[in-house]
Design a protein around this motif. Structure first.
Motif, short mmCIF file in Angstrom:
data_model
loop_
_atom_site.label_atom_id
_atom_site.label_comp_id
_atom_site.label_asym_id
_atom_site.label_seq_id
_atom_site.Cartn_x
_atom_site.Cartn_y
_atom_site.Cartn_z
N UNK A 102 -16.32 -22.60 9.67
CA UNK A 102 -15.45 -21.64 9.00
C UNK A 102 -16.25 -20.70 8.11
N UNK A 103 -15.74 -19.49 7.92
CA UNK A 103 -16.40 -18.58 6.98
C UNK A 103 -16.38 -19.17 5.57
N UNK A 104 -17.36 -18.80 4.78
CA UNK A 104 -17.47 -19.32 3.42
C UNK A 104 -17.49 -18.13 2.45
N UNK A 105 -16.73 -18.24 1.40
CA UNK A 105 -16.59 -17.14 0.45
C UNK A 105 -17.01 -17.63 -0.94
N UNK A 164 -5.55 -12.10 4.63
CA UNK A 164 -5.42 -11.71 6.04
C UNK A 164 -6.80 -11.59 6.69
N UNK A 165 -7.79 -11.11 5.93
CA UNK A 165 -9.15 -11.01 6.47
C UNK A 165 -9.72 -12.40 6.73
N UNK A 166 -9.52 -13.30 5.79
CA UNK A 166 -9.99 -14.67 5.98
C UNK A 166 -9.30 -15.31 7.17
N UNK A 167 -8.01 -15.00 7.37
CA UNK A 167 -7.29 -15.51 8.53
C UNK A 167 -7.99 -15.09 9.82
N UNK A 168 -8.28 -13.81 9.96
CA UNK A 168 -8.90 -13.33 11.20
C UNK A 168 -10.27 -13.93 11.42
N UNK A 169 -11.07 -14.02 10.36
CA UNK A 169 -12.42 -14.58 10.51
C UNK A 169 -12.37 -16.06 10.83
N UNK A 170 -11.46 -16.78 10.19
CA UNK A 170 -11.34 -18.21 10.47
C UNK A 170 -10.79 -18.44 11.87
N UNK A 171 -9.88 -17.59 12.30
CA UNK A 171 -9.32 -17.73 13.64
C UNK A 171 -10.38 -17.53 14.71
N UNK A 172 -11.25 -16.56 14.51
CA UNK A 172 -12.35 -16.34 15.46
C UNK A 172 -13.26 -17.56 15.50
N UNK A 173 -13.54 -18.15 14.35
CA UNK A 173 -14.38 -19.35 14.30
C UNK A 173 -13.69 -20.52 14.98
N UNK A 174 -12.39 -20.64 14.76
CA UNK A 174 -11.63 -21.71 15.40
C UNK A 174 -11.66 -21.56 16.91
N UNK A 231 -6.11 -17.71 -1.61
CA UNK A 231 -7.47 -17.16 -1.56
C UNK A 231 -8.08 -17.40 -0.19
N UNK A 232 -9.27 -16.84 0.00
CA UNK A 232 -9.88 -16.80 1.33
C UNK A 232 -10.31 -18.17 1.82
N UNK A 233 -10.96 -18.98 0.97
CA UNK A 233 -11.39 -20.30 1.41
C UNK A 233 -10.20 -21.19 1.73
N UNK A 234 -9.16 -21.10 0.93
CA UNK A 234 -7.95 -21.86 1.20
C UNK A 234 -7.34 -21.43 2.54
N UNK A 235 -7.31 -20.15 2.79
CA UNK A 235 -6.77 -19.64 4.05
C UNK A 235 -7.55 -20.17 5.23
N UNK A 236 -8.87 -20.09 5.15
CA UNK A 236 -9.70 -20.54 6.26
C UNK A 236 -9.45 -22.01 6.57
N UNK A 237 -9.37 -22.83 5.54
CA UNK A 237 -9.12 -24.25 5.75
C UNK A 237 -7.75 -24.50 6.38
N UNK A 238 -6.76 -23.75 5.95
CA UNK A 238 -5.41 -23.96 6.49
C UNK A 238 -5.30 -23.45 7.92
N UNK A 239 -6.02 -22.40 8.27
CA UNK A 239 -6.05 -21.95 9.66
C UNK A 239 -6.56 -23.08 10.56
N UNK A 240 -7.62 -23.73 10.13
CA UNK A 240 -8.16 -24.84 10.93
C UNK A 240 -7.20 -26.02 10.97
N UNK A 283 -11.45 -15.05 -5.06
CA UNK A 283 -11.65 -16.39 -4.51
C UNK A 283 -11.64 -17.38 -5.67
N UNK A 284 -10.74 -18.33 -5.60
CA UNK A 284 -10.56 -19.32 -6.67
C UNK A 284 -11.19 -20.66 -6.34
N UNK A 285 -11.32 -20.97 -5.06
CA UNK A 285 -11.75 -22.30 -4.63
C UNK A 285 -13.10 -22.20 -3.91
N UNK A 286 -13.87 -23.25 -4.02
CA UNK A 286 -15.12 -23.32 -3.28
C UNK A 286 -14.87 -23.54 -1.81
N UNK A 287 -15.85 -23.23 -0.97
CA UNK A 287 -15.66 -23.34 0.48
C UNK A 287 -15.50 -24.75 1.00
#
Length: 620
Positions: free
Chosen positions: A301-304, A313-323, A444-453, A473-477
């Motif tokens: 997953x992307x890391x922010x 929404x950007x984190x969603x697209x990047x995480x989706x591509x990684x998924x 936030x972005x890291x939370x989004x990426x984790x939830x996409x996965x 970004x509030x949370x660590x990757x």
């Protein structure tokens, strides 16, 4: 009846009569149902079952099985009669139609292993069939055909024509639509009655091959099915002129008989020639190897970085591509807004698993249901506001036991100047009301990426709400965000009030908490990123300590975050004081900051509300 050879006219006619008799008997036993709608399509079904459907009823999971969707789901007695003829439903079970606990429901559902999707809301069978046909042609690469039997009444539904255009554009020659043109709808004649040419003109306009046929001439129907199978690069619509209630003179082509058992079922069965016990050896599907399991691993997953500003929404697209890189069973559908939802990032890396549905949200979700029925994991994305027009497809998807992920971007007033037509303000309520759904709203972005996965391994309808603008970004990757969880971002043993927020309002709540702390009012801040299911323990602990919860949401007050929190205290325990801040106004065009302020969900409004509450309640 052996299907290794072509059944002759007499055999097919006899099978059609058996299907009619069984439809009459089933509806009579239930005291309700739609026998006349079943009787009109009986010959169409008989020819399909005996000569063209390739299906192993002992192995519904066979990869090369044809798919059959009864879009006119009210004609379920016909489908169940087909199953009796195939030998998988016996006579005793047939007569349990519509009874409590029976698998033979009023409209078909996947409670039966041979039913892929629920039907009954008219206009959905063809759109879902398009999704299955897309899977067969572009993903499974298997020779199965998709057969959809629909009624003429449902051709008034716009979703039919979204599907027709999509199928024509994609050259889905593995898709055959059989239209039972029996002239009569529920309350009277249909728009075009038996004008087969009128329907043909419409389908041909969407680049379909069409065949007009007498739906009671079994030889002509057989020839039409063969023509459909031989047609390349175009889907086929078989427009079959039929008679509603065919075979029983007292109800044939007669208004007022829709949705009712026949007045004298015994006489009708006699007129149809009595019960029959024809059994059909349905043609086996061609040999096919079960597709190799798609690669499935942990995505990188992307890391922010903390403090970085990134739109979810950007984190969603990047995480989706990684998924998509880690999992070969993930597919993505877009409603022609992939540049805004950022689903296009998946398209750039995995174009073979990306389906552009254009601005046809009903078709997008229906295709996702069809793809899910074939074992794929669909992610469908558009603006949150535009999903409301496809709510019926979500409702039916839940009845179908479908497993898919829906993402709504550009949620709430925070989108800014585009104004209210583009603002998703009802979506949380809509998705929370869907049976078995999961509703997630990351901040936030890291939370989004984790939830996409995380959503890839979920069940049912999963909804992910994303935000247009950049947020800190509030949370660590490496932070974990389990579905059903929440995060406590501010807390102390002396907290006087709890702020509960999600998405964009989390950031407003944190700013408010800092201001309140400076004035001597410590508050707890909860990020309720999982709106359904909610973390009841965290909320109840906060309520026990502070006695007062303030929910803040970029959504209407009905059905969203506030209601989700209130439901945690509906079990008889003492109810905390609950204050809701939500969008109560009708927004216009303004900046995001102005929108949040006008809706009274910004940091200043939260601060003022808590101060007034503290003075009035906590210190009194």
């Amino acid at each position: 009846m052996k299907s290794a050879r072509t059944p002759d006219r007499t055999e097919l006619t006899e099978l059609g009569q058996q299907l009619r008799v069984d439809a009459v008997r089933a509806a009579d036993a239930a005291g309700s149902g739609h026998p006349t709608s079943s009787m009109s399509a009986a010959d169409l079904a008989a020819v399909l079952l005996a000569g063209h459907l390739r299906y192993d009823f002992e192995r519904p999971e066979h990869p090369a099985n044809d798919r059959l969707i009864l879009s006119k789901g009210h004609a379920s007695p016909l489908l169940y009669a087909m199953y009796r003829a195939a030998g998988v439903v016996d006579d005793e079970e047939l007569l349990t139609f519509r009874r409590h606990g029976s698998r033979l429901e009023g409209h078909p559902t996947p409670r039966l292993p041979w039913v892929d999707v629920a039907t009954g809301s008219l206009g959905q069978g063809l759109p879902v069939g398009v999704g299955m046909a897309l899977a067969g042609k572009h993903l499974d690469h298997l020779p199965y055909r998709v057969w959809v039997l629909c009624g003429d009444s449902e051709l008034a539904e716009g979703s039919i024509w979204e599907a027709a255009e999509h199928a024509g554009d994609q050259h889905l020659d593995n898709l055959t639509l059989i239209v039972d043109v029996n002239r009569l709808g529920q309350r009277g004649p249909t728009r075009h009655q038996r004008d087969l040419a009128a329907y043909a003109r419409r389908f041909r306009a969407f680049d379909w091959h069409t065949v007009e046929v007498d739906g009671h001439d079994v030889e002509a129907v057989d020839a039409a099915y063969r023509e459909a199978a031989a047609t390349a690069r175009r889907p086929t619509a078989i427009l079959a002129g039929t008679v509603k209630g065919k075979g029983v003179a007292s109800v044939e082509d007669r208004e007022g008989m829709h949705g009712k058992p026949l007045p004298d079922a015994e006489a009708a069965v006699t007129e149809l020639g009595g019960p029959r016990f024809v059994r059909v050896d349905v043609t086996a599907p061609p040999a096919a190897h079960t597709p190799e399991p798609a690669p499935s691993g942990r995505p990188e997953l992307p890391r922010y970085e903390l403090g970085e500003k990134v739109a979810t929404r950007t984190a969603y697209g990047q995480a989706l591509a990684a998924l998509g890189t880690a999992r070969g069973d993930v597919v993505v559908l877009d409603g022609e807004v992939g540049d805004s939802t950022k689903a296009e990032l998946f398209a750039k890396e995995h174009p073979e698993r990306y389906f552009e549905c254009y601005i046809a949200e009903q078709q997008m979700l229906a295709a996702a249901v069809g793809l899910a029925a074939r074992g794929w994991i669909p992610y469908a994305a558009t603006f949150a506001a535009f999903l409301t027009r496809a709510h019926d497809f979500l409702r039916m998807a839940a009845i179908s036991r479908a497993s898919l992920v829906v993402t709504g971007s550009h949620a709430g007033v925070a989108i800014g100047q585009d104004g209210p037509s583009q603002m998703g303000l009802e979506d949380l309520a809509m998705f929370r009301a869907v049976h078995g759904s999961t509703v997630l709203y990351p901040c936030d972005a890291n939370q989004t990426a984790r939830l996409v996965a995380a959503t890839a391994d979920g069940e049912g309808i999963r909804y992910l709400r994303t935000t247009r603008g950049d947020t800190p970004v509030l949370y660590g990757p490496d932070e974990e965000f389990p579905v059903g969880g929440a995060k406590v971002l501010r807390s102390s043993p002396h907290d006087k009030v709890t702020l509960v927020a999600a998405g964009v309002t989390v950031h407003e709540a944190l700013v408010a908490a800092d201001a309140l702390e400076e004035s001597g009012i410590p508050v707890r801040v909860i990020d309720l990123y999982s709106v359904k299911p909610v973390d009841e323990r965290v909320l109840q602990e906060a309520a026990a300590l502070t006695g007062c919860l303030v929910t803040v949401e970029d959504h209407r007050s009905q059905g969203g975050l506030g209601d989700a929190v209130a439901e945690c205290f509906a079990d008889g325990r003492p109810m905390p004081r609950l204050v809701r801040l939500a969008v109560e106004n009708m927004p216009g065009s303004a900046t995001p900051e102005e929108q949040l302020a006008e809706a009274a969900i910004d940091a200043a409004s939260i601060t003022a509300t808590v101060r007034a509450l503290y003075e009035r309640v906590v210190t009194s």
